[in-house]
Design a protein around this motif. Structure first.
Motif, short mmCIF file in Angstrom:
data_model
loop_
_atom_site.label_atom_id
_atom_site.label_comp_id
_atom_site.label_asym_id
_atom_site.label_seq_id
_atom_site.Cartn_x
_atom_site.Cartn_y
_atom_site.Cartn_z
N GLY A 199 0.80 -1.23 0.00
CA GLY A 199 0.00 0.00 0.00
C GLY A 199 0.83 1.27 0.00
N ALA A 200 1.97 1.26 -0.68
CA ALA A 200 2.81 2.46 -0.77
C ALA A 200 2.16 3.49 -1.67
CB ALA A 200 4.20 2.10 -1.29
N ASP A 201 2.64 4.73 -1.57
CA ASP A 201 2.07 5.83 -2.35
C ASP A 201 2.88 6.15 -3.60
OD1 ASP A 201 0.04 6.50 -0.25
OD2 ASP A 201 1.87 6.85 0.90
N ALA A 202 4.15 5.76 -3.62
CA ALA A 202 5.00 5.97 -4.79
C ALA A 202 6.02 4.84 -4.85
CB ALA A 202 5.71 7.32 -4.72
N VAL A 203 6.45 4.54 -6.06
CA VAL A 203 7.51 3.55 -6.25
C VAL A 203 8.43 4.04 -7.35
CG1 VAL A 203 6.13 2.14 -7.86
CG2 VAL A 203 8.06 1.12 -6.64
N LEU A 204 9.71 4.02 -7.10
CA LEU A 204 10.72 4.46 -8.06
C LEU A 204 11.54 3.26 -8.47
CD1 LEU A 204 11.83 7.75 -6.24
CD2 LEU A 204 9.94 7.41 -7.86
N ILE A 205 11.53 2.94 -9.77
CA ILE A 205 12.18 1.73 -10.26
C ILE A 205 13.15 2.07 -11.39
CG2 ILE A 205 10.25 0.24 -9.58
CD1 ILE A 205 9.28 0.24 -12.47
N PRO A 206 14.13 1.22 -11.65
CA PRO A 206 15.13 1.52 -12.68
C PRO A 206 14.55 1.68 -14.08
CG PRO A 206 15.88 -0.27 -11.27
CD PRO A 206 14.45 -0.01 -10.92
N GLU A 207 13.47 0.97 -14.36
CA GLU A 207 12.89 1.00 -15.70
C GLU A 207 12.20 2.33 -16.01
OE1 GLU A 207 12.94 -3.29 -14.30
OE2 GLU A 207 12.45 -1.33 -13.44
N VAL A 208 11.95 3.15 -14.99
CA VAL A 208 11.26 4.43 -15.17
C VAL A 208 12.11 5.53 -14.56
CG1 VAL A 208 9.15 5.76 -14.78
CG2 VAL A 208 9.02 3.27 -15.03
N PRO A 209 12.98 6.18 -15.34
CA PRO A 209 13.73 7.33 -14.80
C PRO A 209 12.74 8.35 -14.26
CG PRO A 209 14.59 6.68 -16.95
CD PRO A 209 13.31 5.92 -16.76
N TYR A 210 12.94 8.78 -13.02
CA TYR A 210 11.91 9.58 -12.38
C TYR A 210 12.28 11.06 -12.27
CZ TYR A 210 14.79 9.37 -8.10
OH TYR A 210 15.82 9.50 -7.19
N ARG A 211 11.23 11.85 -12.22
CA ARG A 211 11.34 13.25 -11.82
C ARG A 211 10.74 13.35 -10.41
NH1 ARG A 211 8.11 16.43 -14.07
NH2 ARG A 211 6.71 14.81 -14.87
N ILE A 212 11.32 14.16 -9.58
CA ILE A 212 10.86 14.20 -8.19
C ILE A 212 9.57 15.02 -8.04
CG2 ILE A 212 12.00 16.30 -7.31
CD1 ILE A 212 11.94 12.75 -5.70
N GLU A 213 9.27 15.91 -9.01
CA GLU A 213 8.11 16.79 -8.87
C GLU A 213 6.79 16.03 -8.74
OE1 GLU A 213 10.47 17.14 -11.08
OE2 GLU A 213 11.45 19.03 -10.58
N PRO A 214 6.54 14.98 -9.55
CA PRO A 214 5.27 14.25 -9.37
C PRO A 214 5.14 13.60 -7.99
CG PRO A 214 6.21 13.77 -11.52
CD PRO A 214 7.26 14.50 -10.75
#
Length: 366
Positions: A199-214
């Motif tokens: 039930g996490a609110d965000a997940v950051l994974i290698p396959e999706v380079p992320y921007r921190i703003e969202p």
């Protein structure tokens, strides 16, 4: 003709290894074969000082539900790039010929290599040089392309999911943003599964380079609704768009390792969040090797046992240079030549789509 099988566990440890060893021994003994175990991965095969252990039924009694591996393991012992002491330093040397010669001297007819992509790649190289080898795929990362699931993943997933759940209570109590870093190397399977199940609110994974703003925007939306805490799961290989993975140790730091040791992705994400989110404390928890430890789940004991039985069947059929794999509900043979191909999270796949429907942010939203 009576056979003598060697078995080793290479790479990182994971729950279910002992179940495989047990199944190999019990299946082989049922055929009247002998099994010997090499300690500390390929170290035990290369080093003359290490005598292989005879593995009979008594030696594997009571190990089915034990974590780790009774044989020990190593992710730094590669016979083709073995660290040898020369002068005041270590250099890498190809000791594969000596390794095969030693196996012949020990009367080993076939080697069962239990491990992840690195171990299976070495196994294939030995097979190419003419030594009979079969493989069993193992990794908590679940990132091998030729098998639907690897044993060890289910236990690690349960541990990571439990960690997300525990962070919920302390995050809510203190109105904090909790960042949980989990293993996974270059893939996000473990992080994604734990984020959904926990039930996490965000997940950051290698396959999706992320921007921190969202991610920051998600935290603000939750705060506006009175949800004054958030949980962000970060895979160790995740990186910001235009950035690089966080590295704890380079490949050159330890001769024979051959791969970098990742670490610090959670702190990178937390530092970026702290530049924009000022009304919440942000704390980082690194799950680390807790995901590798502990008693294997029933699923991992079952899959490990099936893989061990399947490996002996491959030997019985003479189907060397292959590994066992799970396809649907069947144990099948797959060539070792493709065993080390990485299976990444399908960013357009159903699991990612479902996570987005659940409101989980990946950092690529517009």
């Amino acid at each position: 003709m009576a056979k003598r099988i060697g078995v080793l566990t290479g790479g990182g440890d994971c729950p279910g290894l002992n179940a495989v060893i047990r199944a190999v021994v019990k299946s082989a003994c049922g055929l009247g074969w002998e099994v010997v175990g090499f300690e500390d991965g390929f170290t035990g095969v290369v080093e003359e000082r290490l005598t292989p252990r005879v593995l009979d039924l008594a030696a594997v009694r009571g190990i089915l539900d034990r974590g780790g591996t009774i044989l020990g393991t190593s992710n730094k012992a590669n016979p083709f790039r073995y660290a040898v002491h020369r002068g005041d330093s270590f250099v890498e040397a190809d000791l594969s010929d000596q390794t095969i010669e030693r196996l012949h001297r020990l009367g080993v007819d076939c080697l069962v290599c239990i491990g992840g992509d690195g171990t299976l790649k070495i196994a294939h190289q030995l097979a190419q040089k003419g030594f009979p080898v079969v493989g069993c795929p193992k990794t908590i990362d679940n990132d091998l392309s030729d098998t639907d699931v690897t044993f060890g993943f289910d236990t690690a997933r349960s541990t990571a999911t439990d960690a997300v759940g525990k962070l919920h209570t302390t995050a809510e109590s203190h109105d904090r943003v909790m960042v949980l870093e989990v293993m996974g190397r270059d893939t996000g399977h473990l992080a994604l599964h734990a984020a959904i199940a926990g039930g996490a609110d965000a997940v950051l994974i290698p396959e999706v380079p992320y921007r921190i703003e969202p991610v920051c925007e998600m935290i603000r939306r939750r705060s506006a609704r009175g949800q004054t805490f958030s949980i962000v799961v970060v895979a160790e290989g995740a990186a910001p768009a235009g950035g690089t993975q966080a590295v704890a140790e380079s490949a050159a730091a330890i001769p024979g390792r051959g791969v970098v040791r990742l670490g610090g992705a959670g702190k990178v994400a937390a530092d970026l969040l702290s530049q924009h989110v000022t009304d919440h404390e942000i704390r980082v928890t690194v799950l680390g090797h807790l995901a590798r430890g502990g008693m294997p789940t029933a699923y991992d004991r079952l899959l490990g046992s099936r893989f061990g039985c399947g490996a002996v069947e491959l030997i019985e059929r003479g189907q060397f240079d292959h590994m066992v794999a799970l396809q649907g509900n069947d144990i099948v043979a797959r060539p070792l030549s493709s065993a080390s191909v990485t299976r990444f999270v399908d960013v357009q796949g159903q699991l990612v789509r479902d996570a987005r429907k659940l409101g989980i942010v990946f950092g690529d939203e517009r």
